[in-house]
Each structure stands twice: as C-alpha cells, then as structure tokens.
Design a protein around this motif. Sequence first.
Motif, PDB file in Angstrom:
ATOM      1  N   UNK A 267      57.374  45.987  40.955  1.00 30.64           N
ATOM      2  CA  UNK A 267      56.389  46.509  40.516  1.00 30.64           C
ATOM      3  C   UNK A 267      55.037  45.659  40.483  1.00 30.64           C
ATOM      4  N   UNK A 268      55.450  44.205  40.113  1.00 32.20           N
ATOM      5  CA  UNK A 268      54.264  43.157  39.994  1.00 32.20           C
ATOM      6  C   UNK A 268      53.905  42.958  41.365  1.00 32.20           C
ATOM      7  N   UNK A 269      54.592  42.585  42.279  1.00 32.88           N
ATOM      8  CA  UNK A 269      54.262  42.562  43.738  1.00 32.88           C
ATOM      9  C   UNK A 269      53.430  43.669  44.299  1.00 32.88           C
ATOM     10  N   UNK A 270      53.845  44.811  44.305  1.00 29.36           N
ATOM     11  CA  UNK A 270      53.224  45.873  44.715  1.00 29.36           C
ATOM     12  C   UNK A 270      51.905  45.839  44.131  1.00 29.36           C
ATOM     13  N   UNK A 271      51.711  45.861  42.759  1.00 31.38           N
ATOM     14  CA  UNK A 271      50.204  45.832  42.174  1.00 31.38           C
ATOM     15  C   UNK A 271      49.464  44.740  42.689  1.00 31.38           C
ATOM     16  N   UNK A 272      50.342  43.749  42.820  1.00 28.75           N
ATOM     17  CA  UNK A 272      49.145  42.429  43.128  1.00 28.75           C
ATOM     18  C   UNK A 272      48.688  42.473  44.559  1.00 28.75           C
ATOM     19  N   UNK A 273      49.738  43.123  45.505  1.00 25.79           N
ATOM     20  CA  UNK A 273      49.386  42.867  46.736  1.00 25.79           C
ATOM     21  C   UNK A 273      48.203  44.002  47.209  1.00 25.79           C
ATOM     22  N   UNK A 274      48.192  45.078  46.446  1.00 28.42           N
ATOM     23  CA  UNK A 274      47.176  45.933  46.738  1.00 28.42           C
ATOM     24  C   UNK A 274      45.789  45.905  45.861  1.00 28.42           C
ATOM     25  N   UNK A 275      45.908  45.174  44.743  1.00 30.40           N
ATOM     26  CA  UNK A 275      44.750  45.033  43.888  1.00 30.40           C
ATOM     27  C   UNK A 275      43.504  44.113  44.529  1.00 30.40           C
ATOM     28  N   UNK A 276      43.918  43.098  45.285  1.00 24.09           N
ATOM     29  CA  UNK A 276      42.927  41.989  45.768  1.00 24.09           C
ATOM     30  C   UNK A 276      42.245  42.851  46.976  1.00 24.09           C
ATOM     31  N   UNK A 277      43.083  43.086  48.080  1.00 26.57           N
ATOM     32  CA  UNK A 277      42.527  43.591  49.382  1.00 26.57           C
ATOM     33  C   UNK A 277      41.880  45.154  48.939  1.00 26.57           C
ATOM     34  N   UNK A 278      42.154  45.951  48.076  1.00 24.66           N
ATOM     35  CA  UNK A 278      41.838  47.283  47.761  1.00 24.66           C
ATOM     36  C   UNK A 278      40.166  46.830  46.997  1.00 24.66           C
ATOM     37  N   UNK A 279      40.375  46.051  46.152  1.00 23.01           N
ATOM     38  CA  UNK A 279      39.063  45.725  45.376  1.00 23.01           C
ATOM     39  C   UNK A 279      38.033  45.016  46.170  1.00 23.01           C
ATOM     40  N   UNK A 280      38.401  44.289  47.234  1.00 25.73           N
ATOM     41  CA  UNK A 280      37.604  43.631  48.179  1.00 25.73           C
ATOM     42  C   UNK A 280      36.978  44.651  49.050  1.00 25.73           C
ATOM     43  N   UNK A 281      37.849  45.839  49.534  1.00 32.34           N
ATOM     44  CA  UNK A 281      37.519  46.939  50.418  1.00 32.34           C
ATOM     45  C   UNK A 281      36.525  47.802  49.766  1.00 32.34           C
ATOM     46  N   UNK A 282      36.862  48.354  48.588  1.00 36.14           N
ATOM     47  CA  UNK A 282      35.904  49.242  47.833  1.00 36.14           C
ATOM     48  C   UNK A 282      34.845  48.513  47.445  1.00 36.14           C
ATOM     49  N   UNK A 283      34.610  47.300  47.210  1.00 35.37           N
ATOM     50  CA  UNK A 283      33.353  46.643  46.847  1.00 35.37           C
ATOM     51  C   UNK A 283      32.483  46.443  48.110  1.00 35.37           C
ATOM     52  N   UNK A 284      32.953  46.255  49.197  1.00 40.64           N
ATOM     53  CA  UNK A 284      32.238  46.043  50.229  1.00 40.64           C
ATOM     54  C   UNK A 284      31.817  47.387  50.807  1.00 40.64           C
ATOM     55  N   UNK A 285      32.342  48.453  50.483  1.00 38.19           N
ATOM     56  CA  UNK A 285      32.005  49.939  50.963  1.00 38.19           C
ATOM     57  C   UNK A 285      30.983  50.237  49.904  1.00 38.19           C
ATOM     58  N   UNK A 286      31.045  49.900  48.467  1.00 39.26           N
ATOM     59  CA  UNK A 286      30.066  50.149  47.814  1.00 39.26           C
ATOM     60  C   UNK A 286      28.835  49.580  47.904  1.00 39.26           C
ATOM     61  N   UNK A 287      28.909  48.329  48.525  1.00 36.81           N
ATOM     62  CA  UNK A 287      27.701  47.515  48.624  1.00 36.81           C
ATOM     63  C   UNK A 287      26.875  48.187  50.020  1.00 36.81           C
ATOM     64  N   UNK A 288      27.659  48.468  51.134  1.00 35.56           N
ATOM     65  CA  UNK A 288      27.146  48.935  52.359  1.00 35.56           C
ATOM     66  C   UNK A 288      26.674  50.403  52.157  1.00 35.56           C
ATOM     67  N   UNK A 289      26.669  51.154  50.916  1.00 41.48           N
ATOM     68  CA  UNK A 289      26.386  52.479  50.575  1.00 41.48           C
ATOM     69  C   UNK A 289      25.137  52.415  49.761  1.00 41.48           C
ATOM     70  N   UNK A 290      25.044  51.241  49.300  1.00 38.59           N
ATOM     71  CA  UNK A 290      24.008  51.179  48.003  1.00 38.59           C
ATOM     72  C   UNK A 290      22.609  50.764  48.656  1.00 38.59           C
ATOM     73  N   UNK A 291      22.489  50.115  49.993  1.00 37.35           N
ATOM     74  CA  UNK A 291      21.085  49.666  50.253  1.00 37.35           C
ATOM     75  C   UNK A 291      21.019  50.053  52.107  1.00 37.35           C
ATOM     76  N   UNK A 292      20.185  50.445  52.327  1.00 38.14           N
ATOM     77  CA  UNK A 292      19.495  50.435  53.822  1.00 38.14           C
ATOM     78  C   UNK A 292      18.524  49.506  54.124  1.00 38.14           C
ATOM     79  N   UNK A 293      18.683  48.571  55.288  1.00 41.95           N
ATOM     80  CA  UNK A 293      18.074  47.608  55.492  1.00 41.95           C
ATOM     81  C   UNK A 293      16.512  48.137  55.977  1.00 41.95           C
TER      82      UNK A 293
END
Length: 559
Positions: free
Chosen positions: A393-419
């Motif tokens: 359970x720890x492995x599964x949570x850990x494996x998903x937490x970092x990349x999903x947080x990174x992906x979600x944050x990058x998506x949020x940043x790309x949607x928050x501003x337009x050059x």
Amino acid sequence: MIAKHKNSIILLVLAVVAAIASLAFTYYRLYYGVDFTDEAFYTGIPYEFALGMRPFIDEMNFLTFPSLLLFPFVKLFHLVTGGTEGIILYNRHLFLGFFLLVAVVLFFILKRVISVHSAILSSAIVIAFIPLNIPALGYNTLSCGFLTLGLFITYHALSHRERPLYFALSGLLIGLSVVSYPTLVIPFVLYVLLLFLYLVRLSKLRAWFLFIAGSFIAASPVLIMMAVAGVDHVLYFIENLGYVGKQGGGIEKIADHISLWFTSYHYKWGTILVLAAAALLFKKYNAVSLAALMLLPVFSYPFHSEEPVAFRSLIWVTNYSMLLPFFYFIHRRDETVRKMVVLIFLPSFFAGVTYLWSSSNGYIAAGLGFFPAFIAMTVLLLHSVEKTKVKQLFKHVAIFSAPVFIMASLIWLQQQSVYRDQPIHQLTQKVEDGPYKGLYTSEEKMTFMKTLSKDLDTFSKKGETIFYYNHFPAGYLFSDRKPAGNTIWIFYYSINREIHSDYLAENGLPDTVIRMKYLVDAGLTPMRYYKSDDLNNLVKKEYDVVHENAYYEIFKRKP
C-alpha cells in the motif's frame, strides 16, 4: 498471486488514465491565446524562407538556426494550403506531436528502469510541460526536447542496450539541440569530453566516435546553408547578431542569476530539513526516509514566486532538479542513481547554466536545460521506492503521489496563464480565418486582426513587398507579401538601426511599411521611437502616411 496480478492491472489502468488526462488537458490548451511576438516569430522565419528569403542574408536573427529545422514542415503546409490560414494552430499540433514523441521514447527507455505503470507516469510528465506557456515549436521547445531525448538515449545505450545506432542517434539528437539553441555548443563540448572519459574507462571508444558522427550529421545541413550564403554574409550575420535579438551577458550574469534563483527558492530551509531527515533515517528507517523524499516535489514547488505564472514551471524544474545531487548522496551505492547523475544530471546542469547565461530570461530559462534532470529525479524517486521492502500500500501511494502531483501541477500552471493574452476564461472570441484560425482570443485582439486584414487588402497588393516595425513579426503571416527587411522582428531597443535601413536601401525599398503604435499583447503597450533612429528617418524621407488608426500607421512610397 491473483491479487498481485489484479493490483498490477489496476495500477496500469490508473497510470494510463493519468497519461490520457495529461494529453487531454494539453490538447485543450492548444486552442487558447494569440501572441503576435515570440510564437509568431517561431513560425514566421521558416515561412519567410518558404517565400524565398535567404538564411543568413535576408534574416539576421539567430533563430535562423532552429528555423531551418522547421522549414520543411512550414514549406509543406504552405504547399498544401497555399497560404498561412491556421498555420499557428498547425505549429501547436507539431509541438504536441514532438513532445508526445519524446514521452513515448522515454517510456520505452524507463520501463527498463522502473515498472511499466511508473514509466507511464514519469514519461507523461513531458506531455504536461509547456515552457513559458507557449505551446509551439521554437528554439526553446526544440532544444529542450532534443536534449532530453539525446541524454536518455545515451543513458539507455550504456545501461541496457549497447547498439551502435543508439550512440549515433544520441549524437544526432544532441547535435540538433545545439542547432536549435546555438549557445548549447558550450555544454555540448563539455558533454563530449565527459562522454569520452566515461567510454575510455569502459574501453568503448568506438561508441564515442559514433556519437561525434551523429552530431556532425545534425550540423551538416546548417553548414551547407552557411556555405551557400557565403563567408562574407555569414561573418556579417555573426557580427551583427547583437542588434537583431542576440541575448546573453558576462560571467557576472551567471553569479547574479544563481543568487536570484537561490533567493527565490522560498522553501529552501524546509527542503534542507527534509533532505537531512531522509539522510539520517535512511539506514534504519528506509521507508520513513523515502516518505520524506517524496515530499521534495512539494517543497521545491514555487508556491509564492513573484514571477509570472508562465515562468513558474521552469523555476520548479530547476528547483527540483538541483536536489538530485543530494539524493545521490543518500543513494550513492545504487548503480542506476550513479549513472543518471553522470549521464543526465551533469550535462543537464551544464545546459541549465548555459540557458541562464545566454537567455534574457536568466535563471528562469535554466529550467529548459534542467528538464532531463527533472525527469531523472522523478524516475530515481520511483526506482528507490520500488526496490525498497515496504508494504505494498505504501509503495502504491508513494509511486503515484510524486508523478501525479507533478503532472497535476504542470497542468494547473499551463491552464492559469496565456502568453501575452488574457486569462483563458476571458478568451471568448474564436478566430475564423487568417494565421490564427481556430484559436480563441480576446475581443481586443480579434478587433485588431480584423482591422489589419481589411487594411492589408485595401493598401497592399498581391506581389508587393512589405515591412513591419516595431515588435510585430506576426504581420508577415497575415498575407503572402514578401518581407522586405533583413529580419521580421525589429526590436525598438536595438542600438544599431542602420543595419536595417542600409539593407532596405541596398536591396530595394518595400512597397508598404506598417509602423506599430502599440505592442498588442495582453493589453496595449505604447511603442517608443527616437529622433536619431536611422530606420525611422528613412521611412520619413521616402514614404507618406496613407492610413492611420489606433494601432498603426501605413506608409506608401512617395511619388
């Protein structure tokens, strides 16, 4: 066994869903925002080459180099469509296709290092990343993508499959990154030396020569184009780069911007505490140590950055990547960690410092070079979790937490501003024709584009030449009128305007000149013109104003 297999299927499905979400959000983002400067410039230079303008002669900006790579795609578009309608959206699809290719290649490499679902998650991060929130192929995105591919393919060749083709391919790709961003020749030379020392130690010097051969192939088309232009023109091109967009600075700029980066890292002391805890707990409490390390993406995120939102993904890339040496200190006995530090982090560091020095964006641009290390850091975190004996359970949570947080944050940043446009929710006007067809923009920009298109039909005839200044490279995409100047982006702050006026006088004055009153970006930024301006003086002497509106003046030759 059945339960374990079922868990693997569930993890795989979840990873695929996350990757599809990353792709879907990025694809949605392609349709929003209109920029008349940088993004138009990326497409505008290869378009002027498609119209017959000569590299290194009729275009003096250093973006000539990456534009030679884009030229075949723009030329094909022009041949098929007969114009420029929708060409910006076309470039955006090329951008997505290119980064999707990078992600797919990384997946096949990374699944030899980590599990399949972890490889999917790590490679999908690439798709969510839009540097500077400009979703277009240009010098920044091409160089970043080619560098990432080249470094990971070298790593793959030295870790898993030593096929000669891989070393030649890696040399080709890293060579293309230098073509895309010429100052990367500095980290390229350092990487060549690093690779030489690494391969000599392994008695695999043949692979080094293959790498050099691949990089020479990448440079060959550019060298041929320079030979065609002639020595005199190339020397003149190099001599005057500083007046048509060359950036950079002295050695002091490196120190200044490293200091700026360190100062802007708001959670550096919290990060240091996390790293210290991870190091102290590593031997006796490995799971707790790893749990601490999984917090690094959060602590390195620029939550309170004073920089515009469009810059924050690049800042985060640098923050997070610079933690890799500390991760190495904790996990230095792991061969995979050692190899990625030498083969990916070190060249990424060299590239990051080069971007920092040579870009007007300074430490922000460093993230372009650090991006391979950004991916490597995530991969090594997941690799360490997977090899540790802890509860599933720890492995599964850990494996998903970092990349999903990174992906979600990058998506949020790309949607928050337009050059250089309004926020996405204010972009309600769909462009129905012209180079920006298919995109959504603001009412102001829509009005401007309609006004310009109408005036071009009225005051400029097919087959004539045209010249725009200042800060409006997009103008050339609105018609098939051939550019008359020696660069399509005239900067108001250029010290030597004589190189532009001299070129026009020697190569034929344009039939139509359009002088901008405003930079049409997220708002309207007034332009500045000086009395001592040689270009302005030439226009006043040879032309009359035939039309004027809130945005620009149109000049035609005096009788």
